[in-house]
Design an enzyme around this catalytic site. Structure first.
Site, PDB file in Angstrom:
ATOM      1  N   LYS A  41       0.834  -1.211   0.000  1.00  0.00           N
ATOM      2  CA  LYS A  41       0.000   0.000   0.000  1.00  0.00           C
ATOM      3  C   LYS A  41       0.869   1.262   0.000  1.00  0.00           C
ATOM      4  CE  LYS A  41      -2.847   0.637   3.636  1.00  0.00           C
ATOM      5  NZ  LYS A  41      -2.563   1.904   4.329  1.00  0.00           N
ATOM      6  N   SER A  42       1.897   1.283   0.819  1.00  0.00           N
ATOM      7  CA  SER A  42       2.751   2.480   0.899  1.00  0.00           C
ATOM      8  C   SER A  42       3.398   2.776  -0.453  1.00  0.00           C
ATOM      9  CB  SER A  42       3.858   2.271   1.939  1.00  0.00           C
ATOM     10  OG  SER A  42       3.308   2.130   3.214  1.00  0.00           O
ATOM     11  N   ARG A  46       2.787   5.955  -3.309  1.00  0.00           N
ATOM     12  CA  ARG A  46       3.943   6.762  -3.724  1.00  0.00           C
ATOM     13  C   ARG A  46       4.189   6.653  -5.226  1.00  0.00           C
ATOM     14  NH1 ARG A  46       4.214   5.572   1.557  1.00  0.00           N
ATOM     15  NH2 ARG A  46       5.500   6.791   2.998  1.00  0.00           N
ATOM     16  N   ARG A 142      -8.679  11.716  12.823  1.00  0.00           N
ATOM     17  CA  ARG A 142      -7.231  11.510  12.989  1.00  0.00           C
ATOM     18  C   ARG A 142      -6.463  12.833  12.981  1.00  0.00           C
ATOM     19  NH1 ARG A 142      -5.455   6.612   9.271  1.00  0.00           N
ATOM     20  NH2 ARG A 142      -3.597   6.803  10.576  1.00  0.00           N
ATOM     21  N   SER A 187       7.178   8.790  12.338  1.00  0.00           N
ATOM     22  CA  SER A 187       6.118   8.647  11.336  1.00  0.00           C
ATOM     23  C   SER A 187       6.651   8.868   9.933  1.00  0.00           C
ATOM     24  CB  SER A 187       4.991   9.651  11.625  1.00  0.00           C
ATOM     25  OG  SER A 187       4.144   9.733  10.496  1.00  0.00           O
ATOM     26  N   GLN A 189       4.794   9.012   7.428  1.00  0.00           N
ATOM     27  CA  GLN A 189       3.871   9.934   6.757  1.00  0.00           C
ATOM     28  C   GLN A 189       4.326  11.380   6.959  1.00  0.00           C
ATOM     29  OE1 GLN A 189      -0.028   8.990   8.204  1.00  0.00           O
ATOM     30  NE2 GLN A 189      -0.099   7.022   7.147  1.00  0.00           N
ATOM     31  N   ASP A 340       1.881  -1.483  11.751  1.00  0.00           N
ATOM     32  CA  ASP A 340       0.543  -1.912  11.329  1.00  0.00           C
ATOM     33  C   ASP A 340       0.254  -3.371  11.683  1.00  0.00           C
ATOM     34  OD1 ASP A 340      -0.017   0.589  10.303  1.00  0.00           O
ATOM     35  OD2 ASP A 340       0.721   0.098   8.300  1.00  0.00           O
ATOM     36  N   ARG A 371      -6.060   1.680  17.921  1.00  0.00           N
ATOM     37  CA  ARG A 371      -5.841   0.227  17.827  1.00  0.00           C
ATOM     38  C   ARG A 371      -5.448  -0.400  19.155  1.00  0.00           C
ATOM     39  NH1 ARG A 371      -2.964  -0.092  11.889  1.00  0.00           N
ATOM     40  NH2 ARG A 371      -4.939   0.030  10.763  1.00  0.00           N
TER      41      ARG A 371
END
Ligand code: S3P
Length: 470
Positions: A41-42, A46, A142, A187, A189, A340, A371
């Site tokens: 997914k990452s 990108r 978030r 992070s 992100q 994750d 989570r």
């Protein structure tokens, strides 16, 4: 027991089968077979992003066609890139180039995707355009301040937002200030948002990360032609310096299998007695491989076969055999490399011999759901002795079995849903999740893939679960 299919869009005009609403996993025979999980997914996000920021054509194979990534593809179209699906997992992006993005005509909807929203906040921050960002109820909760703080320091302006969360409107700057930023949270992100804003800066943008996080942005920036200088500071922190205004050129990207998705059949094969499963083509980049390390410490039989390079990332086939697991203590510094994977690791821990302690999980509280709380509530609803102590999660294992029988509240979180469906495959009674629809964000074919291995996952019928987690 049958899965209830619901159509979903994997691109305009495409549909595939998806689980909808309440699902349950229940024990059956051993899991057997070879599978391939969807693209990472990452890397998928990108690849689309860097394709749009490049001159010329980018060709992507193995793209994850989950809802999160499709939202990023739609955003790239809104910036003027031509994004087309040419076959299963194969896409082309004709980019517009750094500095040349168009202003989106309509609000950008990122659905459930924190990665899409945060990375693209960075892209907009470094361009002289204004864009409105929105998402679903989970994404609207978030924190965005972690990216907005550095992006504002680089010159972007928040036009309107309630308390730094979505929906919000960001006005970027065509001349982002060259900036040095030390990450206050581990992070990828945040790191990526700052580097993406820095792409259009006239000088050098530097991000310092005291704890290494996934490095796909750095790898892909180099692949597309940017100049990066990566070094280690005297205190051990990683220093990433990006020279602004590179000329990025379209490239080929092959997306390897997502280790965060592989985690589900992997743990299932370990805890369902007699199982033997091979998961092909899984990325084993060290910044993502913490789960494999941890499970091996627990005594898991996982062989990494056929190690090779796949599109600039190390991959291997994972040959997994069921067997007893023993409890371990997972150190906090390992968290970024398996952030994750804690929900499904906690499930594995509930079948281990002894008490597993997972330390330093503060970041788990700001994922698609809290989570830490969701995992603890889900395990408790299934008869597992579990405790949160500060930022640590402590799970007492059942030495090869777990009671099950609960209904788990997923809080719009795909990984909570998949982790507890895996639990039900080996627990004494079935485990139900209240909503499986979010699985489509990252792993649209989770149910058919698991069913192909022999797993019993479907709509809840027959003996209804009893406990419940809210
Ligand atoms: C991601 C980074 C991680 C991870 C997310 C994907 C990325 O988030 O949880 O699923 O692609 O950069 P953080 O950077 O917030 O830890």
């Amino acid at each position: 027991m049958t899965a209830s299919p619901a159509p979903h869009r994997s691109d305009r005009g495409q549909t595939s089968e998806l689980p909808n609403a309440r699902l349950q996993g229940r024990s059956g025979g051993p899991l057997r077979g070879r599978v391939r999980v969807p693209g990472d997914k990452s890397i998928s996000h990108r690849a689309l992003l860097f394709g749009a920021l490049s001159a010329g054509r980018t060709t992507i194979s193995g793209l994850l066609e989950g809802h999160d990534v499709i939202a990023t593809a739609d955003a790239m179209r809104a910036f003027g890139a031509v994004v087309e699906r040419t076959g299963e997992g194969t896409w082309t992006v004709d980019g517009v180039g750094v500095g040349a993005l168009l202003e989106p005509a309509a609000p950008l909807d990122f659905g459930n995707s924190g990665t899409g929203a945060r990375l693209i906040l960075g892209v907009v921050a470094g361009h002289g355009i204004t864009a409105r960002f929105d998402g679903d109820a989970s994404l609207r909760k978030r924190p965005m301040g972690r990216v907005l703080t550095p992006l504002q320091a680089m010159g972007a302006r928040i036009v309107d937002s309630s308390d730094g969360r979505l929906p919000l409107t960001l006005r970027g700057t065509r001349d982002p200030i060259p900036f040095e930023y030390r990450l206050p949270v581990p992070s990828a992100q945040v790191k990526s948002a700052v580097l993406l804003a820095g792409l259009n800066s006239p000088g050098t943008t530097t991000v310092i990360e005291p704890e290494p996080t996934r490095d796909h942005t750095e790898r892909m920036l180099s692949h597309f032609g940017a100049h990066l200088d990566i070094s280690t500071d005297p205190d051990g922190a990683r220093r990433i310096a990006l020279a602004g205004r590179p000329r990025l050129s379209g490239r080929e990207v092959t997306v390897p299998g997502d280790p965060s998705s592989a985690a589900f059949p992997l743990v299932a094969a370990l805890v369902v007695p007699g199982s033997s499963v091979t998961i092909e083509n899984v990325m084993i980049n060290p910044t993502r491989a913490g789960l494999i390390t941890t499970l091996q410490e627990m005594g898991a039989r996982i062989e990494l076969a056929n190690r090779r390079d796949h599109g600039g990332e190390p991959v291997a086939d994972l040959i997994v055999a069921a067997g007893p697991l023993k409890a371990v203590e997972v150190p906090p510094e390992r968290a970024p490399s398996m952030i994750d994977e804690y929900p499904v690791l906690a499930v594995a821990a509930s079948f281990a011999e002894g008490t597993t302690v997972m330390r330093g999980l503060a970041e788990l509280k700001v994922k698609e759901s809290d989570r830490l709380a969701a995992v603890a509530a889900g395990l408790a609803a299934n008869g597992v002795d579990v405790r949160i102590d500060g930022d640590d999660l402590i799970v007492a294992g059942g030495n090869g079995s777990a009671p099950g029988g609960g209904i788990v509240a997923t809080h719009m979180d795909h990984r909570i849903a998949m982790a507890f469906l895996v639990m039900g495959l080996a627990s004494q009674r079935p485990v139900a999740v209240d909503d499986g629809s979010m699985i489509a964000t990252s792993f649209p074919d989770f149910v058919p893939l698991m069913s192909g291995l022999g797993a019993e996952i479907g709509t809840a019928d027959g003996d209804e679960p009893t406990g419940s987690a809210t």
